[in-house]
Write an enzyme that holds these catalytic residues in place. Structure first.
Site, PDB file in Angstrom:
ATOM      1  N   HIS A  58     -12.380   3.873  -0.515  1.00  0.00           N
ATOM      2  CA  HIS A  58     -12.401   2.989   0.669  1.00  0.00           C
ATOM      3  C   HIS A  58     -13.118   1.672   0.363  1.00  0.00           C
ATOM      4  CE1 HIS A  58     -11.990   6.795   3.337  1.00  0.00           C
ATOM      5  NE2 HIS A  58     -10.809   6.203   3.256  1.00  0.00           N
ATOM      6  N   ARG A  65      -2.597  -2.140  -3.436  1.00  0.00           N
ATOM      7  CA  ARG A  65      -3.745  -1.246  -3.340  1.00  0.00           C
ATOM      8  C   ARG A  65      -3.570  -0.173  -4.404  1.00  0.00           C
ATOM      9  NH1 ARG A  65      -5.619   2.053   1.913  1.00  0.00           N
ATOM     10  NH2 ARG A  65      -7.581   2.769   1.062  1.00  0.00           N
ATOM     11  N   ASN A 111       0.883  -1.167   0.000  1.00  0.00           N
ATOM     12  CA  ASN A 111       0.000   0.000   0.000  1.00  0.00           C
ATOM     13  C   ASN A 111       0.924   1.220   0.000  1.00  0.00           C
ATOM     14  OD1 ASN A 111      -1.810   2.007   0.517  1.00  0.00           O
ATOM     15  ND2 ASN A 111      -2.651   1.098   2.390  1.00  0.00           N
ATOM     16  N   GLU A 141      -7.972  -3.956   5.227  1.00  0.00           N
ATOM     17  CA  GLU A 141      -7.835  -3.811   3.777  1.00  0.00           C
ATOM     18  C   GLU A 141      -6.732  -4.711   3.224  1.00  0.00           C
ATOM     19  OE1 GLU A 141      -7.678   0.245   5.017  1.00  0.00           O
ATOM     20  OE2 GLU A 141      -8.773   0.889   3.235  1.00  0.00           O
ATOM     21  N   ARG A 178      -8.459  16.904   4.648  1.00  0.00           N
ATOM     22  CA  ARG A 178      -9.244  17.176   3.432  1.00  0.00           C
ATOM     23  C   ARG A 178     -10.575  17.809   3.797  1.00  0.00           C
ATOM     24  NH1 ARG A 178      -9.022  11.263   1.093  1.00  0.00           N
ATOM     25  NH2 ARG A 178      -7.402  10.807   2.611  1.00  0.00           N
TER      26      ARG A 178
END
Ligand code: ADP
Length: 390
Positions: free
Chosen positions: A178, A90, A8, A376, A238
């Site tokens: 996500h 990912r 990732n 994940e 963000r």
């Protein structure tokens, strides 16, 4: 022993996890090279948390992701834990076409490069380790798992913006992100709460990045992020949803460049921008600065606000699920969000919430409240194993 490497890669860090394929998938160790180009440090922990490596490197030796990949690769070879049979990555953007993980070929990699303009801050970093492995071990099977795939089944009504159709055709669509986290949680719910898993569920992935996903029968029908991972909830740095008119104002009236606006919205906004204190939830919860308290109020308010929107998209909800760093670890934030959802029929059980149990609502709560830790990396390892025929 055969192993799978999961990678990732972000802008300043490269996270990795190694799984044994024996008896399903077992985690062996996880590590990360952080501070790439500034203060590089490789840290690896075993399954039991034991520190297997903690090395600092000179910034000149690790100027970029390919260099980080070299160092991680050398460490893995020296560790010599089994035979590496595949690498799973990912990849943030699968564009309009990739609605599932894919085994990488040179052609597919070229295709994925086309999505760089859709995710200029993330996609190049995600693809860099794939190139690095391809150069060194061209025969090692590599699999790309996309953050967008899980949402690709959403209806056209949900994934359109109300701008002329030609933009949709060229890829200006609501994608959502996500997805690997939501896919994992949906699968886990099938194991631990099968009745709920088949119903209407809102899952809140609350980490540095944050979004909500509306799941119907385990599939994503709506989510708060859109064309980019900027939309929806305010996050660590963000902005979340913002009137596009604000961007026009910043560009036209304030004379900001697109790069400045990008930096403002991605790196200087959200909890950090609102509080002026930190982007980190733990720091905000510990702070007695009123601006930190305000940022948290805003965060909770927006989550509840969007939960209402997603409940409308689902036509009601049977469960609300918390996951990721904040969702899994902060009883206080869970309680504050749950309090705002009482109008829906939510009844939090404070003791179960403090204990971080799987089901944290009272028996008379409808919808129910759950805490489901996400994974994940395991999701990527599963997809990778499946695609190489394991
Ligand atoms: P990412 O993987 O996107 O970096 P995480 O899912 O690890 O993000 O979530 C990071 C966020 O979770 C940070 O804001 C951090 O402060 C928060 N967090 C982690 N542990 C706790 C905790 N015990 N209480 C409150 N917030 C926490």
């Amino acid at each position: 022993m055969d192993t799978i490497l999961v990678i990732n890669a972000g802008s300043s860090s490269l996270k990795f996890e190694v799984f044994s394929t024996k008896d399903g998938l077992t985690k062996l160790f996880r590590g990360q090279m952080e501070g790439i180009a500034t203060a590089p440090r490789l840290r690896v922990n075993g399954r039991d948390g034991k520190i297997l490596a903690d090395q600092k490197h000179a910034p000149a030796d690790v100027p970029d992701l390919p260099a980080a990949m070299q160092i991680v690769g050398a460490w893995l070879r020296e560790k010599d834990e089994g035979r590496l049979v595949a690498a799973g990555h990912r990849v943030v953007h699968g564009g309009p076409d990739y609605d599932r993980p894919v085994r990488i070929t040179k052609e597919i990699l070229r295709d994925l490069e086309r999505y760089v303009p859709l995710a200029p801050l993330h996609q190049p970093n995600n693809l860099a380790p794939i190139h690095a492995i391809l150069d060194r071990q061209p025969d090692l099977p590599q699999v790309a798992c996309f953050d967008t795939s899980f949402h690709r089944g959403q209806s056209l009504v949900a994934n359109h913006y109300a701008i002329p159709e030609r933009f949709f055709a060229e890829g200006v669509q609501r994608y959502g992100f996500h997805g690997l986290s939501y896919e994992y949680v949906a699968g886990r719910l099938r194991e631990v709460a099968p009745d709920i898993a088949n119903g209407r569920v809102i899952t809140a992935h609350l980490g540095s990045g944050a979004s909500l996903c509306a799941l119907f029968e385990g599939k994503s029908i709506e989510t708060t992020m859109g064309f980019t991972a900027l939309d929806g909830l305010p996050m660590g740095t963000r902005c979340g949803q913002i009137d596009p008119g604000v961007l026009l104002y910043l560009l036209d009236q304030k004379g900001m460049s697109p790069k400045d606006v990008q930096n403002l919205l991605y790196n200087q906004s959200g909890l950090k921008g609102l509080s002026g204190v930190s982007n980190d939830m733990r720091a905000l919860l510990a702070s007695d600065d009123p601006r930190a308290a305000f940022a948290l109020d805003h965060f909770v308010y927006r989550i509840a606000f969007y939960a209402g929107a997603l409940a409308a998209a689902l036509g009601g909800i049977d469960a609300f699920v918390f996951t990721a760093g904040i969702g899994e670890n902060s009883p206080e934030m869970r309680a504050r969000i749950a309090a705002r959802l009482e109008w829906l029929g939510v009844r939090l059980d404070p003791e179960k919430n403090i204990n971080g149990e799987l089901l944290i609502s009272k028996p008379d709560s409808s919808p129910e409240l759950y805490v489901v830790p996400t994974d994940e990396e395991l999701m990527i390892a599963r997809h990778t194993l499946k695609l190489i025929g394991g």
